[in-house]
Every structure is written in structure tokens, then in C-alpha cells.
Design an enzyme around this catalytic site. Structure first.
Site, PDB file in Angstrom:
ATOM      1  N   LYS A  91     -46.282  31.115 -11.463  1.00  0.00           N
ATOM      2  CA  LYS A  91     -45.359  31.114 -10.322  1.00  0.00           C
ATOM      3  C   LYS A  91     -45.682  30.012  -9.314  1.00  0.00           C
ATOM      4  CE  LYS A  91     -44.039  35.984 -10.709  1.00  0.00           C
ATOM      5  NZ  LYS A  91     -43.178  35.701 -11.806  1.00  0.00           N
ATOM      6  N   ASN A  92     -46.966  29.643  -9.180  1.00  0.00           N
ATOM      7  CA  ASN A  92     -47.334  28.554  -8.273  1.00  0.00           C
ATOM      8  C   ASN A  92     -46.762  27.224  -8.753  1.00  0.00           C
ATOM      9  OD1 ASN A  92     -49.057  29.979  -6.355  1.00  0.00           O
ATOM     10  ND2 ASN A  92     -50.441  30.256  -8.073  1.00  0.00           N
ATOM     11  N   ASP A 145     -48.745  20.571 -18.818  1.00  0.00           N
ATOM     12  CA  ASP A 145     -50.127  21.012 -18.902  1.00  0.00           C
ATOM     13  C   ASP A 145     -50.923  20.099 -17.993  1.00  0.00           C
ATOM     14  OD1 ASP A 145     -51.966  22.934 -19.920  1.00  0.00           O
ATOM     15  OD2 ASP A 145     -52.884  21.365 -21.127  1.00  0.00           O
ATOM     16  N   PHE A 188     -53.448  26.100  -5.343  1.00  0.00           N
ATOM     17  CA  PHE A 188     -53.961  27.036  -6.342  1.00  0.00           C
ATOM     18  C   PHE A 188     -54.901  26.292  -7.267  1.00  0.00           C
ATOM     19  CE2 PHE A 188     -50.131  25.155  -7.977  1.00  0.00           C
ATOM     20  CZ  PHE A 188     -50.334  24.978  -9.327  1.00  0.00           C
ATOM     21  N   LYS A 231     -48.817  17.210  -0.528  1.00  0.00           N
ATOM     22  CA  LYS A 231     -49.390  17.373  -1.870  1.00  0.00           C
ATOM     23  C   LYS A 231     -48.404  16.901  -2.943  1.00  0.00           C
ATOM     24  CE  LYS A 231     -51.261  20.630  -5.174  1.00  0.00           C
ATOM     25  NZ  LYS A 231     -51.307  22.006  -5.630  1.00  0.00           N
ATOM     26  N   HIS A 271     -50.862  14.789  -8.971  1.00  0.00           N
ATOM     27  CA  HIS A 271     -50.604  14.562 -10.391  1.00  0.00           C
ATOM     28  C   HIS A 271     -49.286  15.191 -10.831  1.00  0.00           C
ATOM     29  CE1 HIS A 271     -52.846  18.105  -9.364  1.00  0.00           C
ATOM     30  NE2 HIS A 271     -52.457  18.695 -10.485  1.00  0.00           N
TER      31      HIS A 271
END
Length: 191
Positions: free
Chosen positions: A10-11, A68, A148, A171, A176
Site C-alpha cells: 500500500k505504501n 522491484d 517506509f 522524495k 529511485h
């Protein structure tokens, strides 16, 4: 455009959805009836992103994207890398992972690291990969309550604060995942 995001995190979903323009909406795995854990058995970050995207396309016949991410630490030869989420065990506990990493770096002077995200998108029978990298260093202790994963111990280059101390907007600009998502958005807006 609606596109499936092959993630139950969810984050991540919130982070990516907050970056997308209004004309691109994420469809959750739950919405398509996918409740199983998608295997992440590849030896690379790229490989896991591809596995997850292909799983949805092959089993549900839908266009989708999957990501990923790994944290690669120089003095640990790129570890935890593909094992970042499970670094301290299968329970995938962020505090345990950070504690293990801080312990392993306790006697190391080189704390340079990078986050790497790869997004695999399957769209109209084609697959594309987008990579985002954020360089920085591992701090000596956890700082901040936002974000997170490893965010409380990762300080991006050029900043005095960890990812966990930065606003989501900042952020998303420098991370990334933010960089890879920008490439994904550019791609989706051209199709």
C-alpha cells in the site's frame, strides 16, 4: 487510462499514485481478484519486476506494470540488493531489516549506498523496463517517521535528511521509485 499495478504494498501504491497525472489510474490486484502472493524468485531486481508483470499478464490477460526495488550497499558488495525486503527474514519487517543493516555496517567507514527501482510494464503485447537510481549513504541511526522500508536510514546525496524526514513531494522528485515512475509516465502518455 487504467492500468494494473502488480503490488500489494500500500505504501508503494500510494507513492506511485500520488505521482500519476489524473488521466492514469492504478487498478489494484484486489480489484482484479488477485489475492495470491506473486513469486519473487529471480536473482536480480530487473528479473523480479519482470516476473511480477508477466504473472499478471499471463494469468489475468491484463496490461500492467510491476516494480522491484533493492538497496545496494557498497561495502556489502551490493547487498541486501534483491533480498532487501527479506534481509532479516521472511517476516519482511522493516525495523528488523534496518537493525541488521546498521549492525553489519557498525565497523565500516564506507556507508555509500544506492536504491535501485526497476519497473516492468507489459502493454499491448510489448514489455519495457524503466530504471531509477538514488545514490546516498546509510546513516548511523534511524531518523524520521515518513516513508517506509529503509527510508529512516537512507540519506540521499545532496541532502541532510533521510528519505523518512523528507516530504512525499520532495522524495518523489529525487527517489529511485520517483525517477523510474517519471519514465513510466512519459511512456504511458505516448501510447
Amino acid at each position: 487510462m487504467k492500468i494494473v499495478f502488480a503490488s500489494n504494498n500500500k505504501n508503494k501504491i500510494h507513492e506511485i499514485q500520488s505521482m500519476l497525472p489524473e488521466n492514469i489510474q492504478i487498478v489494484s490486484l484486489e480489484s482484479i481478484g488477485c489475492f495470491e502472493e506473486i513469486p519473487e524468485t529471480a536473482a536480480t531486481i530487473d528479473g523480479n519486476a519482470i516476473l511480477k508483470a508477466n504473472y499478471i499478464t499471463q494469468n489475468y490477460g491484463l496490461d500492467c506494470f510491476a516494480d522491484d526495488t533493492g538497496l545496494e550497499v557498497d561495502s556489502l558488495n551490493g547487498q541486501p540488493g534483491v533480498y532487501s525486503a527479506r534481509y532479516a527474514g521472511e517476516q519482511k519487517n522493516a525495523d528488523d531489516n534496518m537493525n541488521r543493516l546498521l549492525e553489519e555496517l557498525s565497523n565500516k567507514s564506507n556507508r555509500n549506498a544506492q536504491f535501485k527501482t526497476v519497473i516492468a510494464v507489459n502493454l499491448k503485447g510489448n514489455q519495457c523496463l524503466f530504471t531509477g537510481i538514488a545514490s546516498g549513504e546509510i546513516t548511523l541511526e534511524k531518523k524520521g517517521t515518513g516513508g517506509f522500508g529503509y527510508d529512516p536510514i537512507f540519506k540521499p546525496s545532496g541532502y541532510e535528511n533521510t528519505f523518512a524526514e523528507l516530504s512525499l513531494e520532495v522524495k518523489n522528485e529525487i527517489s529511485h521509485r520517483g525517477k523510474a515512475t517519471k519514465l513510466l509516465i512519459e511512456f504511458l502518455q505516448k501510447v
